[in-house]
Design a protein around this motif. Structure first.
Motif, PDB file in Angstrom:
ATOM      1  N   TYR A 123       0.875  -1.173   0.000  1.00  0.00           N
ATOM      2  CA  TYR A 123       0.000   0.000   0.000  1.00  0.00           C
ATOM      3  C   TYR A 123       0.910   1.220   0.000  1.00  0.00           C
ATOM      4  N   LEU A 132      -2.493   0.222  -4.414  1.00  0.00           N
ATOM      5  CA  LEU A 132      -2.192  -1.118  -3.934  1.00  0.00           C
ATOM      6  C   LEU A 132      -1.510  -1.878  -5.055  1.00  0.00           C
ATOM      7  N   LEU A 142      -6.429   3.332  -4.932  1.00  0.00           N
ATOM      8  CA  LEU A 142      -7.189   3.184  -3.700  1.00  0.00           C
ATOM      9  C   LEU A 142      -8.117   4.375  -3.513  1.00  0.00           C
ATOM     10  N   VAL A 191      -4.853   0.624   6.470  1.00  0.00           N
ATOM     11  CA  VAL A 191      -4.900   0.515   5.010  1.00  0.00           C
ATOM     12  C   VAL A 191      -6.236  -0.058   4.536  1.00  0.00           C
ATOM     13  N   SER A 195      -8.453   1.522   1.627  1.00  0.00           N
ATOM     14  CA  SER A 195      -8.926   0.658   0.542  1.00  0.00           C
ATOM     15  C   SER A 195     -10.439   0.667   0.372  1.00  0.00           C
TER      16      SER A 195
END
Length: 259
Positions: A123, A132, A142, A191, A195
């Motif tokens: 990431y 990503l 993302l 993350v 995401s």
């Protein structure tokens, strides 16, 4: 600043060191005389590998690392390193730890990555956008979830036991308002917000090396991340991130008992 290939090189160098110890019978040292704050050879060797590259390629930059301290912190550009964020997960065989490296410009986090080498998920924030990269494939953009309300939110923290006193009360208020709370995620929870798979990440007692890399990943995916006092997060503390500005504001209001 730097580019994605430079950041990937740092991630790859660290992964060589961490993967050889993950799910092995490694020795674990304790940093504290009272309590438990584990550190392993993987932590030390990964940070050393990262520093070796930085010293060679960016000799004028500063470095702040969890294991080997600070140098040249007055530089315009400062790298901030946590070689294994989530060492407890690491020594338990759980793949929710990650290598964190962030780059600050004039004290503000601008670029960074979280690499989970066992699953090979990178990431990364390049300065304008978050991506990503899975298993060395093409970068995937993302985007954090923008539509969630607090009552529908999925939130992550490593453990409610990390919160004490007024912070514990604030955390309880926030969790009671969310749809689902999950524990034990370390940096992986952050993350997941970037995401769009989760909505809130909250963590207490962070140091700069725990958070600088994650700030640009969340911000450049469309999210918001601050301390619970609404300040910039680079210096650590109790940190709250959300997928949207509206949810972040709603979560802070809940934490402080104002809504």
């Amino acid at each position: 600043m730097t580019n994605i290939n430079d950041l990937k090189r740092l991630a790859d160098a660290a992964s060589v060191q961490t993967l050889k110890y993950f799910r092995s019978n490694l020795n674990v040292d304790n940093k504290y005389e009272v309590g438990f704050d584990p550190v392993t050879a993987g932590d030390r060797e990964a940070e050393a590998a990262i520093r070796q590259i930085l010293d060679a390629d960016f000799p004028d930059h500063g470095i702040l690392g969890e294991e080997f301290g600070a140098k040249n912190l007055d530089a315009r550009y400062v790298w901030v390193i946590d070689p294994i964020d989530g060492t407890r997960a690491f020594i338990s065989g759980l793949p929710v730890w990650g290598t964190l490296v962030g780059l600050m410009e004039d004290g503000v986090a601008k670029q960074g990555f979280m690499h989970q080498p066992y699953t090979d998920e990178l990431y990364i924030a390049d300065g304008t956008q978050s991506w990503l990269i899975e298993k060395g494939g093409e970068p995937q953009k993302l985007t954090s979830r923008q539509s969630a309300k607090l009552q529908d939110a999925i939130m992550f923290t490593t453990s409610p036991a990390l919160y004490q006193g007024a912070e514990a009360e604030g955390y309880k208020r926030l969790e009671s308002r969310a749809k689902l709370a999950r524990y034990g995620t370390d940096c992986y929870g952050a993350v997941m917000v970037a995401s769009g798979h989760a909505d809130i990440f909250i963590e207490a007692g962070l140091q700069s090396y725990d958070i600088v890399a994650l700030i640009p990943i969340i911000e450049q995916a469309g999210g918001v991340i601050t301390t619970v006092d609404g300040e910039r997060a680079e210096k650590g503390g109790t940190i709250l991130a959300a997928g949207s500005r509206e949810l972040h504001a709603e979560a802070l209001q809940a934490y402080w008992g104002r809504a």
